[in-house]
Design a protein around this motif. Structure first.
Motif, short mmCIF file in Angstrom:
data_model
loop_
_atom_site.label_atom_id
_atom_site.label_comp_id
_atom_site.label_asym_id
_atom_site.label_seq_id
_atom_site.Cartn_x
_atom_site.Cartn_y
_atom_site.Cartn_z
N SER A 567 44.58 20.84 33.76
CA SER A 567 43.96 21.77 32.82
C SER A 567 44.90 22.92 32.55
O SER A 567 45.86 23.15 33.29
CB SER A 567 42.62 22.29 33.37
N SER A 568 44.60 23.68 31.49
CA SER A 568 45.43 24.82 31.12
C SER A 568 44.54 25.87 30.47
O SER A 568 43.61 25.53 29.72
CB SER A 568 46.54 24.40 30.16
N PHE A 569 44.82 27.13 30.75
CA PHE A 569 44.03 28.19 30.11
C PHE A 569 44.83 29.49 30.09
O PHE A 569 45.74 29.70 30.90
CB PHE A 569 42.69 28.40 30.83
N ALA A 570 44.49 30.32 29.12
CA ALA A 570 45.15 31.62 28.98
C ALA A 570 44.44 32.64 29.88
O ALA A 570 43.22 32.61 30.04
CB ALA A 570 45.11 32.08 27.52
N LEU A 571 45.22 33.53 30.45
CA LEU A 571 44.67 34.64 31.23
C LEU A 571 44.27 35.77 30.28
O LEU A 571 45.10 36.26 29.50
CB LEU A 571 45.70 35.13 32.24
N ASN A 572 43.03 36.18 30.34
CA ASN A 572 42.52 37.22 29.45
C ASN A 572 42.58 38.57 30.17
O ASN A 572 41.66 38.94 30.90
CB ASN A 572 41.09 36.90 29.03
N TRP A 573 43.66 39.29 29.95
CA TRP A 573 43.82 40.59 30.59
C TRP A 573 43.15 41.71 29.80
O TRP A 573 43.27 42.89 30.16
CB TRP A 573 45.29 40.92 30.78
N ARG A 574 42.44 41.34 28.73
CA ARG A 574 41.74 42.37 27.94
C ARG A 574 40.39 42.74 28.55
O ARG A 574 39.71 43.62 28.05
CB ARG A 574 41.53 41.87 26.51
N LYS A 575 40.00 42.05 29.59
CA LYS A 575 38.75 42.36 30.26
C LYS A 575 39.03 42.65 31.73
O LYS A 575 39.91 42.04 32.33
CB LYS A 575 37.77 41.18 30.15
N PRO A 576 38.25 43.56 32.33
CA PRO A 576 38.46 43.85 33.76
C PRO A 576 38.07 42.66 34.61
O PRO A 576 37.19 41.87 34.25
CB PRO A 576 37.53 45.05 34.01
N VAL A 577 38.73 42.52 35.74
CA VAL A 577 38.46 41.45 36.69
C VAL A 577 37.92 42.08 37.97
O VAL A 577 38.65 42.80 38.66
CB VAL A 577 39.73 40.62 36.98
N ARG A 578 36.66 41.82 38.26
CA ARG A 578 36.05 42.35 39.47
C ARG A 578 36.48 41.50 40.66
O ARG A 578 36.52 40.28 40.58
CB ARG A 578 34.52 42.33 39.35
N ILE A 579 36.77 42.17 41.75
CA ILE A 579 37.17 41.45 42.96
C ILE A 579 35.97 40.68 43.50
O ILE A 579 34.92 41.26 43.77
CB ILE A 579 37.70 42.44 44.02
N GLN A 580 36.15 39.36 43.66
CA GLN A 580 35.04 38.51 44.10
C GLN A 580 35.26 38.04 45.54
O GLN A 580 36.38 37.83 45.96
CB GLN A 580 34.93 37.28 43.18
#
Length: 580
Positions: A567-580
């Protein structure tokens, strides 16, 4: 004897009555001042006092010979005191306009100067009928305020090459320095209680007072700016080691982060936890209790009427534990920035920009321990409001210096206090050029833009902005999930982080070994440089060849990466990433 006693008793009774009335009056004033939403304290530098200041005819504390005032297109304010409300004060910038001011009911006068494009030097006089006061050798340039805890307070003579830097300082006489004394206040002050170093020309004597003044990062940042811009730079050092961000926030800002820690008891617990493992703060003058907002009140609020160009900041170590501090930093830090901007702009009548540039140092490493993955890594992420980079949608006009690879384990001031301030200040300067001055500069380290999952391999594509340089193969981790584990932090043994090596790389791509997650496991997360101390000095894994800058730490949670699938996908750095 009886008569004397009666007179004494009468005096005491009158004093108690007057004191009680004064306390009631001050309490009413405090209740009025507590309503910060009205912004009334910003209309005049002294309105937070709400009573006549009763000072002799003078300038405010942070005006003096050799100072730098903010240059055009912004306008600078001059203000001061006079004991007689209604008195007229005439202010003149030699060779320029004459200004008239009237002393208000609080004993304060002020004038807003016309925008000045010439560097100077100028002399400025303020006159009343019986007296004239002077400011001599005044320059117009850019004024930067430098604040934070001990790594910003860390003085130039303590840094690598400090002696050489101080000796060279005589060649930069158009850079001027000012240092604030360390004071607290329970309410916002209109002026500084005391000054540690009045406006001064740079020299060995004015830059080299260990643990007092002058900030190494502040000086070096200003020097690099001057070398590029060629006009005067004013630097204000208002710092205090070992302080959490909550002390530098106004009441307004603290309210917006409603779960900010409260009270001295919690603060003492934080200090106890941090002193041994995190702070080791020899620059700080002993342990200090947390009094929310008191450094804002005493060491920042007085500067609000003064027009500034921007702020640089180095702080965060004292918020790395416990979680109540750490996990709130993604609110407290961006909120503090927005609040400072709003209040500086209001108090300066719009002359300080509402989006003035704000630069910060992402907190560095500490002791030589590569096993700790909480505390500092969380703060680094939260310093970006969980985006991983700046500027971002929540933190506009902000720039950052990544410093996690600038280690100094043998520092006599503790490993948290690297002596290499030149590299840190230069990285900050690169960001300032681009964000604060619109001078194009590649000032960020590499971030991946795309992930491709192949059997046993993850391929990270960093795009065409950077030319990658690989310095070691360690630093990445995968979160492997078993039997429905959904959180790398909270799954109770069903998901865990496992280091994975770099197996191949070129100038745009990095390949990781995905086989560390078993055939019956899914990949929930990917993170990089997520350690208290991720690497040795300038030996993290990923750098940019163009600017020798390290990749920043990041965490991402790609969807649906199952073992054996492609699989392949783009990383969306336009949204915050909450630490899970």
């Amino acid at each position: 004897m009886a008569k004397t006693f009666c007179l004494l008793l009468l005096v005491v009774c009158r004093w108690i009555t007057a004191h009680r009335q004064n306390v009631i009056h001050m309490s009413q004033q405090w209740n009025e001042e507590d309503d910060f939403e009205r912004g009334e304290e910003l209309n005049n530098p002294a309105t937070t006092a709400q009573k006549p200041v009763q000072k002799a005819f003078s300038f405010a504390s942070y005006y003096g010979d050799h100072m730098v005032l903010q240059k055009a297109p912004q306008q600078a304010t001059i203000w001061g005191y006079h004991p007689d409300p209604g008195a007229r004060v005439i202010v003149q910038v030699k060779g320029r306009k004459v200004y008239n001011a009237v002393v208000d009911e609080l004993g304060v006068w002020k004038v807003l100067l016309e925008a000045e494009s010439s560097a100077g030097p100028f002399s400025i006089t303020a006159m009343i009928e019986t007296q004239t006061i002077h400011l001599n050798d005044i320059l117009f340039g850019d004024v930067w305020l430098c604040s934070g805890q001990s790594n910003m307070a860390f003085t130039l003579d303590m840094a690598f090459n400090g002696s050489e830097e101080m000796e060279e300082a005589k060649n930069y006489q158009d850079i001027r320095v000012f240092a604030v004394d360390r004071k607290r206040s329970a309410q916002p002050l209109s002026d500084l209680e005391s000054v540690l170093e009045k406006w001064s020309l740079p020299s060995n004597a004015t830059l080299g007072h260990t643990s007092q003044y002058f900030s190494a990062i502040c000086w070096l940042y200003g020097k690099y700016l001057y070398q590029k811009l060629g006009y005067p730079i004013g630097l204000v050092d208002t710092t205090w080691g070992g302080t959490p961000i909550e002390q530098w926030m106004s009441a307004d800002a603290l309210k917006k982060c409603g779960d900010a820690p409260q009270g001295k008891e919690s603060a003492n617990a934080v200090i106890e936890a941090l002193t041994a493992d995190v702070v080791n703060d020899k620059v700080a003058s002993g342990r200090i209790e947390q009094d929310l907002g008191q450094l804002w009140n005493a060491m920042v609020h007085p500067f609000l009427p003064m027009t500034i160009y921007g702020v640089i900041w180095d702080q965060g170590e004292n918020d790395a534990a416990p979680p109540s501090y750490r996990d709130n930093y993604n609110c407290t830090f961006p909120t503090m920035i927005a609040d400072w901007r709003s209040k500086f702009s209001q108090a300066s009548h719009g002359q300080t920009r509402t989006d003035f540039p704000f630069g910060f140092v992402q907190i560095g490493a500490n002791r030589q321990d590569a096993t700790i993955s909480h505390g500092y890594p969380d703060i680094r992420w939260h310093q970006t409001a969980d985006y991983g980079y700046v500027p971002n949608p929540k933190m506009t006009n902000v720039f950052m210096a990544v410093s996690l690879d600038i280690t100094d384990f043998n520092s006599p001031f503790g490993p948290v206090h690297t002596r290499d301030k030149e590299d840190i200040a230069y990285r900050l300067f690169l960001g300032g050029l681009d964000v604060a001055y619109n001078i194009s500069s590649l000032w960020k380290g590499p971030l991946p833009v795309n992930i491709t999952h192949l059997p046993d391999t993850l391929v990270l594509n960093y795009g065409t902005t950077w030319t990658l340089e690989l310095r070691q193969t360690e630093g990445f981790e995968l979160c492997c999930s078993l039997n429905g584990g959904f959180s790398c932090q909270l799954s109770g043994g069903k998901a865990w982080w496992i280091p994975t090596p770099i197996t191949a790389s070129n100038t745009t791509h990095v390949e990781l070994y995905a086989g560390v997650c078993g055939a019956d496991q899914n990949i929930l997360g990917l993170r990089y440089a997520w350690r208290l101390t991720p690497c040795q000095l300038k030996q993290c894994a990923i750098y940019s060849k163009q600017n020798a800058l390290p990749a920043p730490p990041f965490v991402a949670y790609p969807p649906g990466l199952s073992s054996g699938e492609t699989s392949s996908f783009a990383l969306n750095w336009r949204k915050p990433v909450r630490i899970q």
